[in-house]
Write a protein that holds these residues in place. Structure first.
Motif, mmCIF file in Angstrom:
data_model
loop_
_atom_site.group_PDB
_atom_site.id
_atom_site.type_symbol
_atom_site.label_atom_id
_atom_site.label_comp_id
_atom_site.label_asym_id
_atom_site.label_seq_id
_atom_site.Cartn_x
_atom_site.Cartn_y
_atom_site.Cartn_z
ATOM 1 N N HIS A 14 0.628 -1.189 -0.185
ATOM 2 C CA HIS A 14 0.366 -0.044 -0.140
ATOM 3 C C HIS A 14 1.214 1.444 -0.374
ATOM 4 N N GLU A 16 0.764 5.208 1.032
ATOM 5 C CA GLU A 16 0.192 6.123 2.251
ATOM 6 C C GLU A 16 1.246 7.987 2.207
ATOM 7 N N LYS A 38 -10.225 2.538 -4.031
ATOM 8 C CA LYS A 38 -10.597 3.147 -2.580
ATOM 9 C C LYS A 38 -9.558 3.242 -1.413
ATOM 10 N N LYS A 40 -8.607 5.383 2.604
ATOM 11 C CA LYS A 40 -8.539 5.309 2.993
ATOM 12 C C LYS A 40 -8.516 6.763 3.736
ATOM 13 N N LYS A 42 -6.525 9.610 7.293
ATOM 14 C CA LYS A 42 -6.406 9.349 9.061
ATOM 15 C C LYS A 42 -6.258 11.019 8.938
ATOM 16 N N LYS A 57 -11.217 8.823 11.563
ATOM 17 C CA LYS A 57 -10.483 8.238 10.277
ATOM 18 C C LYS A 57 -12.207 7.354 9.982
ATOM 19 N N GLY A 58 -11.635 7.097 8.908
ATOM 20 C CA GLY A 58 -13.012 7.064 7.686
ATOM 21 C C GLY A 58 -12.449 6.258 5.560
ATOM 22 N N LYS A 59 -13.579 6.790 5.343
ATOM 23 C CA LYS A 59 -12.883 6.474 3.595
ATOM 24 C C LYS A 59 -13.230 8.252 2.753
ATOM 25 N N GLN A 78 -15.970 7.165 10.484
ATOM 26 C CA GLN A 78 -16.194 5.936 10.811
ATOM 27 C C GLN A 78 -15.730 5.185 12.567
ATOM 28 N N ASN A 146 -3.829 4.130 0.258
ATOM 29 C CA ASN A 146 -3.725 3.544 -0.634
ATOM 30 C C ASN A 146 -3.683 1.711 -0.703
ATOM 31 N N GLU A 147 -4.485 1.209 -0.043
ATOM 32 C CA GLU A 147 -4.497 0.010 -0.171
ATOM 33 C C GLU A 147 -4.846 -0.887 -2.124
ATOM 34 N N ASP A 151 -12.154 0.909 -7.202
ATOM 35 C CA ASP A 151 -13.750 0.936 -6.384
ATOM 36 C C ASP A 151 -14.333 0.628 -7.504
#
Length: 599
Positions: A14, A16, A38, A40, A42, A57-59, A78, A146-147, A151
């Motif tokens: 992934h 960052e 997708k 994520k 923080k 934290k969320g998306k 989330q 980003n993993e 999407d």
């Protein structure tokens, strides 16, 4: 590229990225470059109301066509961590930076206070520069993750200004999928606007032309006195609204609830109980003369249906009625929507015209798809990615960058199909798609129709005058000139409606002899005789073994030599049309001579 992505996902690699508020524009550019993944997020921030550090934290959320709103970050929060205490619940956060906000942040960073003061004075005269952020968070750092998970577009977000697009999305998707929502807005109550978050499910209400919310829970936002800012508390959940329904109109007139952010998540596909197309008592007339009368049939989701018959029998005007392009009597419904509401049914239908001249011959397939895809309001990059997959499924990906004028007729037909599929229709109508193609090319094209029907779940309606193409269909509507629609059933049921239940006795003569046909037709046991050169097919309800002996003897007595005899030969659709048109021609002749009605 796909192989590299597989390796990345298998190794759980992934990436960052870290940004400050000063780098907000860089953050948005980073997201745009990765909009098909997708992401994520923080956020390290400081709660200025409670004087506490806070972690969110969320998306990151996107629009239907994988876009981001201008200078706006929409996030599904989330998890919230305060003083190392984690609380998990969902709410929507909107971070919008105006031009003023971005400039102000930079001026503070550069320590240019005098310039900032001048800008602040002019701000009130420049509405376009006014900040639209209303929250209590001072953000210190954004962390994006980003993993490399693709999407698939199952969750989308809309702002209030795009309410029409939100309606179109629900109108199109809620018929097939169970759609969950988290919607941020405010409740009009006692002459006050009370901020709240609504959770539940949404449907489209056709009768009232509104979005219907089935409420699961409501959480009210709590206003704090300091700076009149707003926070969300997990405990402010009101279950008394559970399972209540709320209707929302496009114009937001006299609404109890006004949405600011609408977030939709598509769940499992619904089991469709209704037909995708239902036609009842359809009658179309010109100059007070009915062209087709009392047509009735229905099409289920995922079926391949042929509209087969002679030219001038009413095939095309039936399709025009389905498309809402012609006035008619009776009822025509597409996904339970009246066909005359063309704007409502248009998103669900893809149409492949017979004339390939409607495409641009000097454009490549990809350029044609992009050009026509833009008419649906789709983004060019989104169209390109999707078009590559469709062209691959249509087996013409290797010619996507070759001008159309250099392609074969079959390849051009496939490009036309690709254009009609770019907006994800539920129903694909193909007007004489195999016309002018040789038998092998027609067979290959039907293999592709079958593939896209199974892979994409699209209902196919194929207009054709080739009788053998009925065999590729689940059902067929049979049109005969002078009658209109004559029958509607599966190919097997159509053939078994003939004498002998679809089985024939076939004699092959040593040479063509018309007297043989007359001899067999004069036999009482014989219902129909179909001659094809030396071969003669006999349809009868009698036992074939007994009939074979009798016919053999009669032909032998007439001096006619037999080369071969075959029992239980399965009839085809050419046999079906031969028998039915012979019967219809006879009835039409009687009608003309005796001026009687066909029953």
């Amino acid at each position: 590229m796909e192989e590299l992505l597989d390796i990345v996902q298998a190794e759980k690699i992934h990436e960052e990225a870290y940004f400050t508020d000063l780098q907000f524009e860089d953050l948005m550019d980073w997201l745009k470059e990765r909009r098909f993944y997708k992401i994520k997020i923080k956020i390290d921030a400081y709660d200025t109301i409670n004087d506490l550090p806070i972690i969110l934290k969320g998306k990151v959320l996107k629009t239907e066509d994988y876009k981001y709103y201008e200078r706006t970050l929409l996030i599904l929060i989330q998890e919230i961590i305060v003083n190392q205490t984690s609380s998990k619940f969902s709410y929507l956060l909107k971070i919008k930076k105006s031009t003023y906000d971005l400039m102000r942040t930079k001026l503070i960073y550069w320590n240019l206070e005098p310039v900032l003061n001048i800008l602040t004075i002019f701000k009130r005269f420049l509405p376009s520069l006014r900040t639209k952020i209303t929250n209590n968070l001072k953000i210190t750092e954004y962390k994006l993750i980003n993993e490399f998970t693709a999407d698939k577009g199952k969750d989308v977000v809309f702002l209030k200004k795009d309410l029409q697009e939100a309606f179109d999305y629900i109108n199109k998707n809620s018929r097939d999928y169970k759609i969950k929502t988290i919607t941020d807005g405010y409740l009009k109550y006692n002459n006050q606007n009370r901020p709240m978050i609504l959770e539940g499910f949404v449907n489209y209400n056709d009768e009232e032309d509104k979005i219907e919310f089935i409420i699961k829970s409501v959480r009210f936002k709590i206003k704090k006195s300091k700076e009149n800012t707003i926070i969300v508390q997990k405990t402010s959940t009101y279950h008394k609204y559970r399972k209540q329904k709320l209707l929302l109109s496009k114009e937001l007139l006299d609404e109890t609830f006004v949405p600011e952010i609408l977030y939709f998540i598509s769940g499992k596909k619904k089991e469709r109980t209704q037909n995708v197309i239902t036609i009842e008592n359809l009658t179309i007339s010109f100059d007070n003369q009915p062209v087709i009368k009392d047509v009735n049939f229905s099409i289920k989701e995922g079926e391949i249906v042929g509209i087969i018959g002679e030219s001038g029998a009413g095939k095309t005007i039936t399709i025009k009625a389905i498309l809402g392009q012609i006035e008619y009597e009776g009822s025509v419904k597409v996904l339970d929507i009246n066909a005359n509401k063309t704007n409502k049914i248009a998103p669900f239908i893809g149409y492949v015209p017979q004339e390939i001249a409607l495409m641009y011959s000097d454009f490549t397939p990809m350029e044609n798809i992009i050009h026509f895809g833009r008419q649906y309001g789709l983004d060019e990059e989104f169209i390109s990615r999707k078009a590559k997959n469709i062209l691959k499924d249509l087996q013409i990906s290797e010619v996507r960058n070759i001008p159309l004028e250099n392609l074969s007729g079959g390849q051009k037909k496939r490009v036309s199909v690709a254009i009609s599929m770019i907006h994800d229709p539920k129903i694909l109508i193909l007007d004489e798609p195999t016309s002018g193609l040789d038998p092998m090319m027609r067979f290959e094209l039907w293999k592709i129709f079958d593939r896209i029907n199974r892979k994409y779940g699209i209902t196919l309606i194929v207009i054709s005058h080739y009788l053998d193409e009925i065999e590729y269909c689940d059902k067929a509507a049979i049109y005969l000139k002078g009658i209109g629609m004559y029958d509607f059933d599966t190919p097997i049921s159509l053939k078994t409606s003939l004498p002998g239940e679809g089985k024939s006795l076939e004699f092959t003569l040593e040479k063509i002899d018309l007297d043989a046909v007359k001899i067999i037709e004069n036999m009482e046991e014989v219902k129909e005789v179909i001659q094809r050169g030396k071969r003669i097919r006999i349809l009868s309800d009698r036992k074939q073994n007994d009939l074979k002996s009798k016919i053999t003897q009669n032909l032998k007595d007439a001096g006619i030599k037999i080369a071969e005899i075959h029992e239980n030969v399965v009839v085809d659709m050419v046999d079906y049309f031969t028998v039915k048109t012979r019967k219809i021609d006879s009835l039409l002749y009687i009608k003309k001579e005796k001026n009687c009605k066909i029953k």
